[in-house]
Design an enzyme around this catalytic site. Structure first.
Site, PDB file in Angstrom:
ATOM      1  N   SER A   1       1.083  -6.058   4.629  1.00  0.00           N
ATOM      2  CA  SER A   1       0.624  -5.154   3.565  1.00  0.00           C
ATOM      3  C   SER A   1      -0.671  -5.688   2.967  1.00  0.00           C
ATOM      4  CB  SER A   1       1.685  -5.036   2.469  1.00  0.00           C
ATOM      5  OG  SER A   1       2.870  -4.491   2.984  1.00  0.00           O
TER       6      SER A   1
ATOM      7  N   GLU B   1      -3.388  -7.846  -1.632  1.00  0.00           N
ATOM      8  CA  GLU B   1      -2.359  -8.877  -1.469  1.00  0.00           C
ATOM      9  C   GLU B   1      -2.836  -9.982  -0.543  1.00  0.00           C
ATOM     10  OE1 GLU B   1       1.994  -8.811   0.558  1.00  0.00           O
ATOM     11  OE2 GLU B   1       1.765  -7.506  -1.171  1.00  0.00           O
TER      12      GLU B   1
ATOM     13  N   ARG C   1       5.483 -11.028  -5.701  1.00  0.00           N
ATOM     14  CA  ARG C   1       4.419 -11.574  -4.844  1.00  0.00           C
ATOM     15  C   ARG C   1       3.607 -12.670  -5.540  1.00  0.00           C
ATOM     16  NH1 ARG C   1       7.617  -9.468  -2.544  1.00  0.00           N
ATOM     17  NH2 ARG C   1       7.543  -7.740  -1.056  1.00  0.00           N
TER      18      ARG C   1
END
Length: 295
Positions: free
Chosen positions: A218, A288, A168
């Protein structure tokens, strides 16, 4: 000032950002700009810099949370006009505003395998490359050949290795570079196999994720050797609400907009979840979702 390079229908003033994020949250941006070409993107950035206007580039707004007070400056949105997808044999060339689902469908239509994991991800390839988006065992770093970016007003081509992809994350995200075009290298495959894998991934997504509610996907990064949703659930937070924000009972790694959630509601709930997980498991959760706008 933006009228010098954009048509009137490409410029929106005092635009509600809740209309441009999958969370359906956010105050007004001073400007929303919809460039169609690389030249127009460069021109928008140049005008912003010359006039000390803050700017932020978005695609589908799928990993984004905008402040309730809005964004003082210009949001440059690539989703609508800068989204061409071209194929040459096993190479897909996509402009930054093309959605991952559209690119995955194009790959399927041309019997190219390797991008099935991305068929249900709601974001654009530009944002996806920045954060090395992934699902179901696949990540964009596995299929990216090269990325054309904007760095210090210069157009630069980065190889896969030069992107320095991580979980990520990437050099592009760390250095706040602008993705313009992406080249994806895939393998030839059987259409029926590709379609079956896409169907299975999307079935799993619909069963296990709260896709029926506005969210940013998420909310938390996956902690080492664990799962954010599992930790939050075991901390007893399934269904916990603050204002209009709610920790999904379907998947506790998702904070959803259960009505008229504000940015403040989401951030308070995310921080609450982080605190409780830290207290119970001594594990630090990291958000995130990206947060922008006036504080």
């Amino acid at each position: 000032m933006f009228e010098k390079i954009l048509d009137r229908e490409q410029i929106f003033k005092d635009e509600p950002m809740k209309k441009h994020t999958t969370f359906k949250i956010g105050g007004n941006a001073d400007f929303l700009l919809l460039p169609k070409t690389i030249e127009q993107i460069l021109g928008c950035i140049k005008i912003c810099k010359e006039n000390n206007i803050d700017y932020y580039i978005i695609g589908n707004g799928s990993n984004l949370l905008v402040s309730d007070k809005g964004f003082r400056g210009a949001i440059i949105k690539l989703l609508k006009n800068f989204n061409k997808i071209e194929i040459d044999k096993n190479i897909i060339k996509a402009q930054a505003g093309a959605t991952l689902s559209a690119i995955a469908k194009k790959a399927y239509n041309n019997s190219l395998k390797g991008l099935e994991f991305a068929s249900g991800i709601p974001g654009t390839i530009g944002g996806g490359v920045c954060m090395n988006a992934g699902a179901y065992g696949g990540e964009l770093k596995d299929v990216i050949k090269q990325v054309t970016i904007l760095k210090d007003n210069e157009i630069v081509v980065l190889s896969n290795n030069e992107c320095e992809f991580e979980y990520r994350n990437s050099k592009i995200l760390k250095e706040n570079l602008t993705v313009l075009e992406v080249y994806i290298e895939l393998e030839n495959g059987k259409q029926e196999d590709i379609l079956e894998k896409m169907k299975q991934n999307n079935k799993t997504r619909n069963e296990k994720q709260p896709v029926e509610y506005p969210s940013a996907g998420s909310t938390f990064k996956r902690p080492l050797n664990n799962f954010a949703g599992k930790l939050i659930m075991e901390a007893g937070l399934a269904g916990k609400t603050i204002g209009g924000a709610c920790i999904s009972k379907k998947h506790c790694g998702f904070i959803i907009n259960n009505g008229n959630a504000t940015c403040e509601d989401v951030l308070k709930l995310a921080d609450f979840a982080c605190t409780k997980v830290k207290e119970k498991f001594d594990i630090n959760l990291e958000k995130e979702v990206r947060v922008i706008g006036e504080k």
